[in-house]
Structures are given as C-alpha cells and as structure tokens.
Write a protein that holds these residues in place. Structure first.
Motif, PDB file in Angstrom:
ATOM      1  N   ARG A   1       0.838  -1.205   0.000  1.00 44.69           N
ATOM      2  CA  ARG A   1       0.000   0.000   0.000  1.00 44.69           C
ATOM      3  C   ARG A   1       0.870   1.251   0.000  1.00 44.69           C
ATOM      4  N   GLN A   2       0.366   2.284  -0.711  1.00 42.21           N
ATOM      5  CA  GLN A   2       0.986   3.603  -0.612  1.00 42.21           C
ATOM      6  C   GLN A   2      -0.097   4.656  -0.794  1.00 42.21           C
ATOM      7  N   SER A   3       0.063   5.768  -0.087  1.00 40.54           N
ATOM      8  CA  SER A   3      -0.975   6.811  -0.101  1.00 40.54           C
ATOM      9  C   SER A   3      -0.966   7.609  -1.385  1.00 40.54           C
ATOM     10  N   VAL A   4       0.212   7.855  -1.946  1.00 40.13           N
ATOM     11  CA  VAL A   4       0.352   8.666  -3.160  1.00 40.13           C
ATOM     12  C   VAL A   4       0.956   7.806  -4.251  1.00 40.13           C
ATOM     13  N   HIS A   5       0.363   7.856  -5.446  1.00 37.73           N
ATOM     14  CA  HIS A   5       0.849   7.040  -6.562  1.00 37.73           C
ATOM     15  C   HIS A   5       2.290   7.397  -6.912  1.00 37.73           C
ATOM     16  N   GLU A   6       3.109   6.377  -7.005  1.00 38.21           N
ATOM     17  CA  GLU A   6       4.487   6.530  -7.434  1.00 38.21           C
ATOM     18  C   GLU A   6       4.822   5.292  -8.253  1.00 38.21           C
ATOM     19  N   GLU A   7       5.406   5.497  -9.418  1.00 39.12           N
ATOM     20  CA  GLU A   7       5.559   4.423 -10.398  1.00 39.12           C
ATOM     21  C   GLU A   7       6.162   3.147  -9.804  1.00 39.12           C
ATOM     22  N   GLN A   8       7.249   3.294  -9.028  1.00 41.17           N
ATOM     23  CA  GLN A   8       7.966   2.122  -8.553  1.00 41.17           C
ATOM     24  C   GLN A   8       7.605   1.690  -7.130  1.00 41.17           C
ATOM     25  N   GLY A   9       6.834   2.516  -6.417  1.00 42.04           N
ATOM     26  CA  GLY A   9       6.590   2.258  -4.998  1.00 42.04           C
ATOM     27  C   GLY A   9       5.999   0.898  -4.689  1.00 42.04           C
TER      28      GLY A   9
ATOM     29  N   TRP B   1       8.056 -19.739   2.190  1.00 44.78           N
ATOM     30  CA  TRP B   1       6.613 -19.559   2.336  1.00 44.78           C
ATOM     31  C   TRP B   1       5.932 -19.595   0.971  1.00 44.78           C
ATOM     32  N   GLN B   2       4.770 -20.181   0.908  1.00 47.93           N
ATOM     33  CA  GLN B   2       4.006 -20.236  -0.339  1.00 47.93           C
ATOM     34  C   GLN B   2       3.166 -18.969  -0.488  1.00 47.93           C
ATOM     35  N   VAL B   3       3.377 -18.225  -1.580  1.00 47.30           N
ATOM     36  CA  VAL B   3       2.619 -16.990  -1.832  1.00 47.30           C
ATOM     37  C   VAL B   3       1.392 -17.332  -2.677  1.00 47.30           C
ATOM     38  N   VAL B   4       0.215 -17.029  -2.152  1.00 48.84           N
ATOM     39  CA  VAL B   4      -1.027 -17.365  -2.865  1.00 48.84           C
ATOM     40  C   VAL B   4      -1.583 -16.186  -3.666  1.00 48.84           C
ATOM     41  N   GLY B   5      -1.057 -14.987  -3.432  1.00 46.88           N
ATOM     42  CA  GLY B   5      -1.554 -13.832  -4.185  1.00 46.88           C
ATOM     43  C   GLY B   5      -0.993 -12.525  -3.651  1.00 46.88           C
ATOM     44  N   THR B   6      -1.096 -11.487  -4.472  1.00 48.81           N
ATOM     45  CA  THR B   6      -0.668 -10.142  -4.051  1.00 48.81           C
ATOM     46  C   THR B   6      -1.872  -9.215  -4.061  1.00 48.81           C
ATOM     47  N   TYR B   7      -1.885  -8.267  -3.128  1.00 50.42           N
ATOM     48  CA  TYR B   7      -3.021  -7.362  -2.952  1.00 50.42           C
ATOM     49  C   TYR B   7      -2.499  -5.919  -2.885  1.00 50.42           C
ATOM     50  N   PRO B   8      -2.291  -5.268  -4.024  1.00 45.73           N
ATOM     51  CA  PRO B   8      -1.767  -3.890  -4.016  1.00 45.73           C
ATOM     52  C   PRO B   8      -2.883  -2.849  -3.907  1.00 45.73           C
ATOM     53  N   ASP B   9      -2.674  -1.839  -3.078  1.00 52.25           N
ATOM     54  CA  ASP B   9      -3.593  -0.696  -2.967  1.00 52.25           C
ATOM     55  C   ASP B   9      -2.783   0.572  -3.232  1.00 52.25           C
ATOM     56  N   ASP B  10      -2.780   1.015  -4.481  1.00 54.38           N
ATOM     57  CA  ASP B  10      -2.023   2.212  -4.866  1.00 54.38           C
ATOM     58  C   ASP B  10      -2.883   3.452  -4.643  1.00 54.38           C
ATOM     59  N   GLY B  11      -2.287   4.500  -4.095  1.00 54.45           N
ATOM     60  CA  GLY B  11      -3.040   5.728  -3.844  1.00 54.45           C
ATOM     61  C   GLY B  11      -4.109   5.541  -2.780  1.00 54.45           C
ATOM     62  N   THR B  12      -3.831   4.746  -1.779  1.00 52.49           N
ATOM     63  CA  THR B  12      -4.809   4.435  -0.733  1.00 52.49           C
ATOM     64  C   THR B  12      -4.236   4.795   0.638  1.00 52.49           C
ATOM     65  N   SER B  13      -4.941   5.631   1.357  1.00 55.38           N
ATOM     66  CA  SER B  13      -4.472   6.042   2.685  1.00 55.38           C
ATOM     67  C   SER B  13      -4.555   4.890   3.677  1.00 55.38           C
ATOM     68  N   GLY B  14      -3.563   4.802   4.562  1.00 54.62           N
ATOM     69  CA  GLY B  14      -3.567   3.785   5.602  1.00 54.62           C
ATOM     70  C   GLY B  14      -4.157   4.283   6.900  1.00 54.62           C
ATOM     71  N   SER B  15      -4.559   5.563   6.912  1.00 48.61           N
ATOM     72  CA  SER B  15      -5.114   6.128   8.146  1.00 48.61           C
ATOM     73  C   SER B  15      -6.615   6.370   8.038  1.00 48.61           C
ATOM     74  N   LYS B  16      -7.190   6.054   6.868  1.00 51.74           N
ATOM     75  CA  LYS B  16      -8.630   6.249   6.668  1.00 51.74           C
ATOM     76  C   LYS B  16      -9.275   4.919   6.322  1.00 51.74           C
ATOM     77  N   GLU B  17     -10.598   4.899   6.409  1.00 54.08           N
ATOM     78  CA  GLU B  17     -11.335   3.671   6.117  1.00 54.08           C
ATOM     79  C   GLU B  17     -11.132   3.268   4.662  1.00 54.08           C
ATOM     80  N   ARG B  18     -10.855   1.996   4.441  1.00 52.36           N
ATOM     81  CA  ARG B  18     -10.686   1.471   3.082  1.00 52.36           C
ATOM     82  C   ARG B  18     -11.957   0.745   2.683  1.00 52.36           C
TER      83      ARG B  18
END
Length: 508
Positions: A17-25, A42-59
């Motif tokens: 997750r990152q609050s502000v979009h950045e190409e490589q973040g 560890w077995q990775v079953v999936g990735t869950y990216p949240d670009d431009g999403t605040s971590g201090s507010k309700e998602r």
C-alpha cells in the motif's frame, strides 16, 4: 528416538500500500516481500496492491484490503506479509480487523521482523500502529497550519496540475515560491477552448477540432465534451485560488468566483473571460449528444432540387481497367456530400474549397462592414477590443505607480477592482456580439483570408450560415468535376454550386 516435527509453512498473501501514486513504490514493496517469502520457503497465494490508498482512513469495499479480508475468511491463506508495519495500516481499527478476537491473521513483516505468532510481537505490532496513528494526527495539524499560510500567499496545493501549467518542484521555484509555470503548447489549447466557446462553438466541436489537430490531454487521451467543460470552468486559468472544499466532494460548478483569492502564478486568460464562460456553463445541463462536424457544409448546404439539407458521406472511386492491360488503379475513398433523396453524391473537398473562396471574396469587399447586422445599441467590436487593450495598459500603469510609491495600496486596490469590473463587462459584450453575429470578428480583423485560414471549422460554419444558403446541384451520372489551376481554378465548379445571399440582416 522421536523424530522432530517440522512446522507447517504458512500460505501467505502479500499486501502492498501507498498513499500517493508513485511508479515504482508498489512494485518495490512486492519485490521485497517475494524475496523474503522465497528465503523463508513460504508459499505466496496472491498479491493485494492498494495504490493511492491512505492507511489512516477507512478502506472501502472496492479496495484490495477488503478483498484480502474476504479471501482470508474464505480460507485462501493464513498469514499476510507486508514490507513494514505502516504499509499494512496506520490505524489501530484495522489491526483489530486482522487480529483476535475478530480474525486471527498471522502478520509478518520484512522490516522489523514482526511475526505475531510470538505474543510479544503482537503487542509490538499494536504499539507501532498506535505510534503511526499519532504521527498521522500530528502531521494533519501541521498540514492544516501550513495550508492556511499557503493560501494567504496564493499558492495552490500539490494536487493535479491543470492542463496549460506545469508544477514547479521546490528546488526550482523562484524567490516568490511560484508553483505553476505556463506550458506554452498546452496554454495554446486552453486559449483556443475559451476563444472558440465564446464565439459560439459547442463543447463537442471544440473537442473534435482539438483531436483533429492532433492535440491530446496531458495523459495522452482524446479530448471529450466533459474534459473541455472542466477546463472552461476552472478559475485557476485566471490565476484565482478557489476556496477549499471537503476532500472527496470537490465540485467545480459550486465555486463562487467572488470568494476566490488571487493566485501567485501567471494567468492564461483574464478574470472577465472566466466569469463570462462560467456564466454560460454553471447550471446548464451538459449535452452529451454533441453536434460536432468534420466538414464545412453538412446541415448547411441544401440540394438545389429538393431543398433538403445535404449530409456528409464517404465516397469511393471505381477505376476502370487500364488501356495497356496492366490492371486497375487502386480504389480510393473520399469525402463527399449527398442528397438524402438520392439526387446526387459529389466530391466534398472541391465544393468546400470553392465555397471558402466565395466567402473570403465576399468578406474582402470594401463594403463588407455593411454585412454586419445593424444594432440598436451601436456596438462596435473593434472599439470594444481597443477599449479592453486600454484597460490592460491602465492596469500596468497602476502597478508602476505602486512600485514608485506614487499610489497607496488602498487606492490601487480600488482602481484595480474598477478596471476588473470594466474588463468583465467588455469581455461579456464582445462574447455576446461575436456569438450573435459571427461576421463581427472577421470584418473587424481587416484581413478576411488570414482570418479564414486561422479560424476553426465551427467559426467558418457560423459565417457560412449567416452569409448564405449554399445550393448543390447534380452534375449527371458519370460526370466528374475537377479543380483547375490559376484563374480558371473553379470554372468547372461554379455552374454546379449556387448561392442565395442573405443581404438583409435582421436586428439583433
């Protein structure tokens, strides 16, 4: 001797997750987590990216955070791996979503080595999130104080920069801290939009003309009615800083120009122009049907036989075999006009060129000014333009007097306010005159050919509609009308296109 039990390796989901979009973040976060998972086995079953999403507010339900919680509930994984605690969240409420008693998601971090299978790490996780939450609140307080000072100085926020400007990074700012710098190419698009709209062009026609000329938005997209409308309503182009609005509820139509403050950047258009333009758009329901045209005469010219308006069409040549037996020439498509009742279908390019030359000749005659519709109020657009230029000179004079100390701030402010009001009235009158009588601008220019060659299709069509009715005649099956050279350029075209001139103009 009993065998040692090997603990079962967890199935992990990677969250980034990152609050502000950045190409490589986001990519860097996921890469770090993948390396850690590979190292740990560890077995990775999936990735869950949240670009431009605040971590201090309700998602909300549309985020990958919500999907991650649902997939855990469905039993797809048992642990979530993040680069660092603050990438997971900056809000203790979110921790309570993933940890007991609501859920028992094992939280693993690359940095800091958090693993909530250890009870002490569970306490550390919550403590780190509380500290992050406190930091967010302190930052918000600092930002609010900074925002007040920033607005006093007339500086915009670091949000999306309007088309026509470029954001100036801190290191490149001048002594005044200017944050918007005019982009000459994009600014030309902006001036074109305002000029065309105030001359009567529709939003759809402006968008089509921009696209036809190869112009694109900063994102490389084609112009639409909606994007043109947003530009025409934006007070930032007149260097006006709008009052702040609630986050996520921005409404450009609700901005009150009277409550805008002066911006600390160079305007692309003047305040009077934005006032007139918004006056025509605010409260008017957008028309998404559009009436943009690609050619000069569709809907304007009529069939000389049935008098119905002609439509544009795409013709195709049908070459015959060559005499030398080498086959046929390649078939070509061309712009055409057709009668809706089937009386003709003719090459449109030749007709457009001929009608253009006839219009230019008419508007170049010494008595062309007589073509203007008489006005009871005696409005003279050339005089209006000269008056607006005089107001601009007066504003420069006032600025000079302030610098020299020959005029105090209060007197200068009153004088500038009066000038702004006069300019607004003049601009409104010019816009009304040009849209009411499209010939006003071309006659006032003094050079009909130069005006015509520079004018947009919307303006040319407006002039044709005011000057004449164009009658297109059939030429007979199999006959071709071609353009000649020199003085005989349109000799073959002239008998096939007629004109009914509107000599008597009604009062506006």
């Amino acid at each position: 001797m009993a065998q040692k039990t090997v603990p079962e390796q967890p199935k992990v989901a990677i969250y980034a997750r990152q609050s502000v979009h950045e190409e490589q973040g986001i990519k860097q976060q996921i890469d770090d987590c993948l390396r850690e998972a590979s190292y740990r086995g560890w077995q990775v079953v999936g990735t869950y990216p949240d670009d431009g999403t605040s971590g201090s507010k309700e998602r909300g339900p549309g985020t990958n955070w919500a999907k991650l919680l649902k997939d855990f509930d469905d039993g797809l994984f048992s642990a979530v791996l993040v680069n660092d605690v603050d990438r997971l969240t900056r809000n203790l409420t979110d921790v309570l979503e993933v940890r007991p008693p609501k859920r028992d998601i094992r939280v693993l971090t690359v940095r800091g080595g958090i693993d909530t299978d250890d009870p002490t790490h569970d306490f550390s996780l919550k403590l780190l999130v509380l500290m992050a939450e406190r930091e967010v609140k302190q930052k918000a307080q600092r930002t609010q104080r900074y925002s007040v000072e920033r607005r006093k100085l007339g500086h915009p926020t670091a949000g999306r920069t309007p088309h026509g400007y470029r954001w100036v990074p801190d290191i490149a700012r001048d002594e005044h801290g200017t944050r918007y710098r005019i982009d000459p190419d994009e600014a030309a698009d902006v001036r074109y939009m305002f000029s065309e709209f105030l001359s009567g062009a529709s939003l759809g026609q402006i968008a089509r003309d921009l696209n036809t000329n190869g112009r694109r938005t900063r994102a490389g997209a084609r112009w639409l009615n909606t994007t043109v409308r947003k530009c025409l309503m934006n007070p930032q182009y007149a260097a006006l800083l709008a009052p702040s609005q609630e986050t996520g509820k921005f409404d450009i139509a609700s901005i009150d120009l009277a409550k805008c403050s002066p911006g600390a950047w160079e305007p692309i258009i003047d305040e009077a122009t934005i006032a007139v333009t918004r006056g025509r758009l605010v409260g008017v329901k957008p028309n998404h049907q559009g009436n943009a045209r690609r050619w000069l005469l569709p809907g304007i010219a009529v069939c000389a036989i049935c008098r119905d308006p002609v439509q544009s069409a795409r013709g195709e040549t049908h070459p015959t075999s060559r005499v030398d037996g080498s086959g046929k020439a390649e078939s070509k498509r061309y712009h055409a006009y057709r009668c809706v009742n089937g009386h003709f279908m003719r090459n449109g390019d030749i007709i457009d060129e001929y009608v253009s030359e006839v219009c230019i000749a008419k508007l170049s005659e010494p008595d062309a000014i007589d073509l203007l519709a008489p006005r009871e109020d005696g409005i003279d657009i050339a005089l209006l333009n000269s008056q607006r230029a005089a107001l601009d000179r007066s504003e420069s004079t006032i600025s000079s007097l302030i610098v020299k100390g020959k005029m105090n701030a209060k007197a200068a402010e009153e004088a500038l306010d009066e000038l702004a009001e006069q300019r607004r009235a003049i601009t409104a009158e010019i816009a009304r005159t040009v849209s009411t009588d499209p010939l006003a601008e071309v006659v006032a220019s003094g050079n009909a050919r130069a005006w015509w060659e520079d004018a947009s299709l919307a303006r040319r069509r407006a002039v044709v509609k005011v000057l004449m009715t164009v009658l297109i005649k059939p030429v007979g099956k199999g006959k071709r009308i071609t353009r000649g050279e020199g003085e005989e350029a349109f000799d073959a075209v002239e008998p096939t296109v007629g004109f009914e001139w509107r000599e008597k103009r009604e009062r506006s």
